[in-house]
Scaffold this motif. Structure first.
Motif, PDB file in Angstrom:
ATOM      1  N   ASP A 633      40.794  76.282  62.868  1.00  0.00           N
ATOM      2  CA  ASP A 633      41.581  77.378  62.292  1.00  0.00           C
ATOM      3  C   ASP A 633      42.663  76.788  61.386  1.00  0.00           C
ATOM      4  OD1 ASP A 633      43.096  79.592  61.692  1.00  0.00           O
ATOM      5  OD2 ASP A 633      43.083  80.377  63.735  1.00  0.00           O
ATOM      6  N   GLU A 634      42.777  77.348  60.184  1.00  0.00           N
ATOM      7  CA  GLU A 634      43.738  76.808  59.218  1.00  0.00           C
ATOM      8  C   GLU A 634      45.185  77.004  59.663  1.00  0.00           C
ATOM      9  OE1 GLU A 634      43.777  80.814  56.388  1.00  0.00           O
ATOM     10  OE2 GLU A 634      42.901  78.939  55.652  1.00  0.00           O
ATOM     11  N   ARG A 635      45.408  77.874  60.666  1.00  0.00           N
ATOM     12  CA  ARG A 635      46.767  78.120  61.133  1.00  0.00           C
ATOM     13  C   ARG A 635      47.210  77.139  62.218  1.00  0.00           C
ATOM     14  NH1 ARG A 635      45.893  84.376  62.494  1.00  0.00           N
ATOM     15  NH2 ARG A 635      43.928  83.427  63.136  1.00  0.00           N
ATOM     16  N   VAL A 636      46.335  76.121  62.549  1.00  0.00           N
ATOM     17  CA  VAL A 636      46.725  75.114  63.554  1.00  0.00           C
ATOM     18  C   VAL A 636      47.942  74.356  63.053  1.00  0.00           C
ATOM     19  CG1 VAL A 636      46.040  72.967  64.666  1.00  0.00           C
ATOM     20  CG2 VAL A 636      44.439  74.886  64.567  1.00  0.00           C
ATOM     21  N   LEU A 641      52.110  70.498  67.596  1.00  0.00           N
ATOM     22  CA  LEU A 641      51.345  69.689  68.560  1.00  0.00           C
ATOM     23  C   LEU A 641      51.926  68.283  68.695  1.00  0.00           C
ATOM     24  CD1 LEU A 641      47.716  70.733  67.516  1.00  0.00           C
ATOM     25  CD2 LEU A 641      48.912  71.399  69.616  1.00  0.00           C
ATOM     26  N   ALA A 642      52.475  67.747  67.591  1.00  0.00           N
ATOM     27  CA  ALA A 642      53.017  66.392  67.618  1.00  0.00           C
ATOM     28  C   ALA A 642      54.255  66.276  68.487  1.00  0.00           C
ATOM     29  CB  ALA A 642      53.329  65.932  66.198  1.00  0.00           C
ATOM     30  N   LYS A 643      54.866  67.408  68.839  1.00  0.00           N
ATOM     31  CA  LYS A 643      56.064  67.355  69.676  1.00  0.00           C
ATOM     32  C   LYS A 643      55.735  67.034  71.129  1.00  0.00           C
ATOM     33  CE  LYS A 643      58.692  70.592  66.813  1.00  0.00           C
ATOM     34  NZ  LYS A 643      59.392  71.920  66.761  1.00  0.00           N
ATOM     35  N   PHE A 644      54.470  67.194  71.522  1.00  0.00           N
ATOM     36  CA  PHE A 644      54.071  66.828  72.884  1.00  0.00           C
ATOM     37  C   PHE A 644      53.955  65.311  72.982  1.00  0.00           C
ATOM     38  CE2 PHE A 644      52.332  71.164  72.459  1.00  0.00           C
ATOM     39  CZ  PHE A 644      52.918  71.758  73.581  1.00  0.00           C
ATOM     40  N   VAL A 668      35.475  78.552  66.880  1.00  0.00           N
ATOM     41  CA  VAL A 668      36.548  78.035  66.030  1.00  0.00           C
ATOM     42  C   VAL A 668      37.663  77.508  66.922  1.00  0.00           C
ATOM     43  CG1 VAL A 668      38.257  78.580  64.257  1.00  0.00           C
ATOM     44  CG2 VAL A 668      36.001  79.650  64.172  1.00  0.00           C
ATOM     45  N   ILE A 669      38.157  76.314  66.596  1.00  0.00           N
ATOM     46  CA  ILE A 669      39.257  75.728  67.358  1.00  0.00           C
ATOM     47  C   ILE A 669      40.557  76.341  66.851  1.00  0.00           C
ATOM     48  CG2 ILE A 669      40.488  73.603  67.932  1.00  0.00           C
ATOM     49  CD1 ILE A 669      37.876  72.095  67.541  1.00  0.00           C
ATOM     50  N   THR A 670      41.223  77.045  67.737  1.00  0.00           N
ATOM     51  CA  THR A 670      42.470  77.718  67.376  1.00  0.00           C
ATOM     52  C   THR A 670      43.643  77.060  68.077  1.00  0.00           C
ATOM     53  OG1 THR A 670      42.257  79.283  69.202  1.00  0.00           O
ATOM     54  CG2 THR A 670      41.221  79.902  67.100  1.00  0.00           C
ATOM     55  N   MET A 671      44.840  77.464  67.638  1.00  0.00           N
ATOM     56  CA  MET A 671      46.048  76.910  68.229  1.00  0.00           C
ATOM     57  C   MET A 671      46.163  77.258  69.711  1.00  0.00           C
ATOM     58  SD  MET A 671      48.487  74.931  67.295  1.00  0.00           S
ATOM     59  CE  MET A 671      50.108  74.378  67.878  1.00  0.00           C
ATOM     60  N   TRP A 696      52.063  80.439  71.838  1.00  0.00           N
ATOM     61  CA  TRP A 696      51.949  80.368  70.375  1.00  0.00           C
ATOM     62  C   TRP A 696      52.344  81.708  69.787  1.00  0.00           C
ATOM     63  CZ3 TRP A 696      52.259  77.843  66.269  1.00  0.00           C
ATOM     64  CH2 TRP A 696      51.647  78.231  65.075  1.00  0.00           C
ATOM     65  N   GLN A 697      53.389  81.699  68.938  1.00  0.00           N
ATOM     66  CA  GLN A 697      53.910  82.940  68.348  1.00  0.00           C
ATOM     67  C   GLN A 697      53.506  83.022  66.885  1.00  0.00           C
ATOM     68  OE1 GLN A 697      58.121  83.408  68.722  1.00  0.00           O
ATOM     69  NE2 GLN A 697      58.153  85.425  67.752  1.00  0.00           N
ATOM     70  N   ILE A 698      52.928  84.185  66.501  1.00  0.00           N
ATOM     71  CA  ILE A 698      52.569  84.438  65.108  1.00  0.00           C
ATOM     72  C   ILE A 698      53.238  85.722  64.661  1.00  0.00           C
ATOM     73  CG2 ILE A 698      50.390  83.207  65.217  1.00  0.00           C
ATOM     74  CD1 ILE A 698      48.980  85.846  65.623  1.00  0.00           C
ATOM     75  N   ALA A 699      53.021  86.111  63.432  1.00  0.00           N
ATOM     76  CA  ALA A 699      53.765  87.244  62.850  1.00  0.00           C
ATOM     77  C   ALA A 699      53.505  88.544  63.585  1.00  0.00           C
ATOM     78  CB  ALA A 699      53.406  87.402  61.371  1.00  0.00           C
TER      79      ALA A 699
END
Length: 704
Positions: A633-636, A641-644, A668-671, A696-699
């Motif tokens: 998913d382009e929204r990943v 993720l790097a903060k973990f 599809v791999i999503t966040m 995971w928060q989105i609009a």
């Protein structure tokens, strides 16, 4: 061929005349004595029964050369003896005289042996023996008959140490309490055929021995270093020619192919047929061992033979049997040893056997490739270590592969050669270590610049080591520290194994992970033996060795408080020496750098610390973890993720688990799937977590 035919004819005449003389002697002892001796024609013709043809096509001695025939029985016996004596003047002499000379048979023992051989060649002798002993139940020769029949009988022939019984020339049938002098005698089948002119290896030995293939010691010129070894052995054997026992030649080292090649060449130049014996084929039962030893001694006297004994994996019992065999046998014997710890009372000549030197291998590659791939010989000689036969075989396979290509696209001979050498070199390593399937490249490796530079230096040193050591002369000035080794230290999952893969991929070499459980042994001396075999095989394969969790094997040496500590320290000292002398690349990986021995650390060429990746490095790892074919998913959010706090290995686990979740749910791999997989990884690592970190928060709202 003509000389061989003439000898066979003369030998047949000698045997025929001897049997005729023997029939006359037996007839002289029968009650029918004087009633029918053999005629002059019967002396010169061959017998009508038995294994002979009617007449010889190439007579050497004819009856015309002898005085006119006499008529008394004594005269006929004397005339037959004269014919035998005339034939025995030929060169080379008949088989009976050769046998007598090599086995030290007296004249009486020769006559007794021929009496037994006659039973197998002419059926009339059974009746004559019965008549001569005045007993119809004794249609066979006996010692008593021989003592009565022949002049100057020798009672020592009865001894088990005399040639007839020691060399198993006779078969003695002595049932119950029957005296030895009355026992039925027969001739050994091998000896019967030998006197007939048929010389072959005893069929009781053939199941235990294998002839060395003639291709192993053909007419090719050996490399100078190996030819020098052949000359040294020939000189030593020539100087030992007058000694009672020929010294055992111990071939030291682990290169069995070169040992067999050199032993075959020495035997060939000496005019000997080389037979090979694996130590586990040596009989263990006392009676069988005694028979084997006697028969081999006898065969080595009757035939031009040499013996090559392979000791690979010999037990202590088998080594004891070998010692007994060598003490009681003579002739040229080669013993294949990895070291000279096998003891024997026989004098021994030890010599180290190695493959051709790198320069010689380079020249062999040039000759075998016939001008093709001009840049490859040096590179192949630098990286791999092959025997002369292997080089010729690999080069021929590469050249044939190009000539048989019908696709219209000429394949790269350089690539074919390199891949062929890699596959051929794997043979020994596959049984000792696990080969890692190499896939990672430099673009996949995420490390700080300092560590990346060190890894490039390691790769460059392996690629250029021959130029520095050989062409620039460093090997002549240094006798230690020529091996290239590196320590990769860091937490699990920080990229140590991937870095080893990257180096192996860049050098186009195989990477082997060493299984410590198969190397370390509780038995004293076994660990060193396993390590020696591992390093020796790796030297030839050109492979990269990867010791994972090396602190378990290369730990600190301890204070000697008991014998176990002393032997554990010996193992570590041996490892230190082999690491320095190993011509390839050895990589050690550890999670506990502080547990390694300081002396060992000092002797390492490179030490690369793999740090826990920071946020920017983790983001880069996340961006490279998925392939081009993976639906992501382009929204990943890779920054999120790097903060973990996860290592590269943990990140790969999370990505893989998320991919399986996506394959099951929607493709599809999503966040959210990545966050779920991250939560699972944290629980596996038993790390404290907050549920809010995995939302995971989105609009449009909040997605759990």
């Amino acid at each position: 061929m003509r000389e061989q035919l003439d000898w066979a004819t003369a030998n047949e005449q000698h045997l025929t005349a001897t049997l005729s003389w023997l029939r006359l002697k037996l007839q002289q002892c029968t009650p029918e004595q004087g009633q029918g001796g053999l005629s002059q024609q019967e002396l010169t013709d061959e017998p009508s029964r038995g294994w002979f043809k009617r007449k010889s096509s190439h007579p050497r001695i004819s009856a015309k050369q002898l005085p006119p025939p006499k008529h008394s029985e004594e005269d006929e016996i004397e005339q037959a003896a004269q014919l035998i004596a005339e034939i025995e003047k030929n060169e080379p002499p008949p088989a009976l005289l050769i046998l007598a000379q090599r086995l030290a048979l007296s004249h009486f023992e020769q006559q007794l042996l021929v009496l037994c051989v006659a039973m197998a060649l002419d059926t009339r002798f059974a009746r004559l023996c019965a008549l001569a002993q005045d007993d119809i139940n004794k249609p066979y020769p006996t010692f008593a008959l021989a003592f009565a029949l022949f002049d100057d009988p020798d009672w020592s022939a009865l001894s088990p140490h005399a040639p007839l019984r020691h060399w198993r020339l006779l078969e003695i049938n002595q049932p119950g309490v029957q005296p030895l002098t009355a026992a039925a005698l027969g001739a050994d089948e091998r000896i019967v055929n030998y006197l007939k002119g048929l010389n072959y290896l005893d069929d009781r030995l053939t199941p235990l021995l294998d002839p060395l293939q003639t291709s192993d010691h053909g007419g090719e010129t050996l490399p100078p270093s190996q030819q020098q070894l052949v000359d040294n052995m020939l000189d030593y054997l020539e100087r030992s020619n007058g000694e009672a026992m020929v010294p055992v030649i111990e071939l030291l080292g682990h290169d069995t192919i070169s040992k067999r090649l050199i032993a075959g060449r020495v035997a060939s130049l000496l005019g000997l047929s080389l037979q090979t014996l694996n130590i586990n084929m040596l009989p263990t039962q006392t009676g069988d061992f005694e028979s084997f030893t006697r028969l081999w001694q006898r065969e080595s006297l009757l035939m031009p033979l040499a013996l090559y004994i392979q000791l690979d994996g010999a037990t202590d019992t088998e080594k004891t049997q070998l010692k007994r065999f060598l003490e009681r046998s003579n002739g040229v014997v080669f013993v294949d040893l990895e070291d000279n710890k096998t003891k024997t009372v026989r004098e021994r000549f030890s010599i180290e056997i190695n493959k051709p030197t790198p320069k010689e291998q380079e020249q062999l590659w040039k000759e075998a490739l016939q001008g093709q791939a001009s840049k490859q010989p040096q590179r192949l000689a630098e990286q791999f270590s092959f025997s002369q036969n292997d080089i010729q075989r690999l080069a021929r396979a590469a050249l044939d592969g190009i000539s048989k290509d019908e696709s219209g696209i000429t394949p790269s001979i350089d690539k074919m050669l390199w891949q062929g050498c890699r596959i051929a070199a794997r043979a020994g390593m596959e049984q000792l270590a696990q080969r890692i399937d190499i896939k990672a490249g430099w673009e996949q490796l995420v490390l700080p610049s300092e560590q990346t530079i060190l890894l490039h230096q390691i790769t460059d040193q392996v690629a250029q080591r021959n130029r520095v050591y050989e062409e620039w002369g460093f090997r002549e000035q240094m006798n230690r520290g020529l091996g290239i080794n590196a320590l990769f230290a860091g937490e699990s999952g920080t990229g140590k194994t991937m870095a080893a893969e990257v180096i192996a991929n860049a050098l186009a070499l195989d990477l082997y992970r060493i299984d410590l459980s198969s190397v370390v042994s509780k038995y004293i001396g076994e660990t060193e033996k396993n390590l020696r075999k591992l390093f020796d095989t790796a030297e030839e394969s050109g492979a990269i060795l990867f010791f994972d969790e090396a602190d378990a094997l290369f730990g600190k040496r301890s204070e000697v408080k008991e014998s176990h500590d002393r032997f554990a320290n010996i193992e570590i000292n041996y490892l230190l020496q082999r690491m320095e002398s190993y011509r390839g690349l050895a990589i050690l990986a550890t999670n506990m750098k502080s547990a390694l021995d300081k002396a060992f650390m000092r002797r390492l060429r490179f030490i690369v610390d793999f740090p826990f990746p920071g946020v920017e490095q983790r983001k880069e790892i996340w961006s490279k973890v998925f392939t081009a074919n993976t639906p992501v998913d382009e929204r990943v959010d890779y920054s999120r993720l790097a903060k973990f706090n996860l290592t590269g290995g943990n990140i790969h686990n999370v990505a893989l688990n998320a991919a399986f979740l996506a394959a099951q749910e929607g493709g599809v791999i999503t966040m959210p799937l990545l966050l779920d997989a991250t939560r699972t990884e944290f629980k596996k690592l038993e790390r404290p977590t907050k549920e809010s970190d995995f939302r995971w928060q989105i609009a449009t709202g909040v997605v759990a």
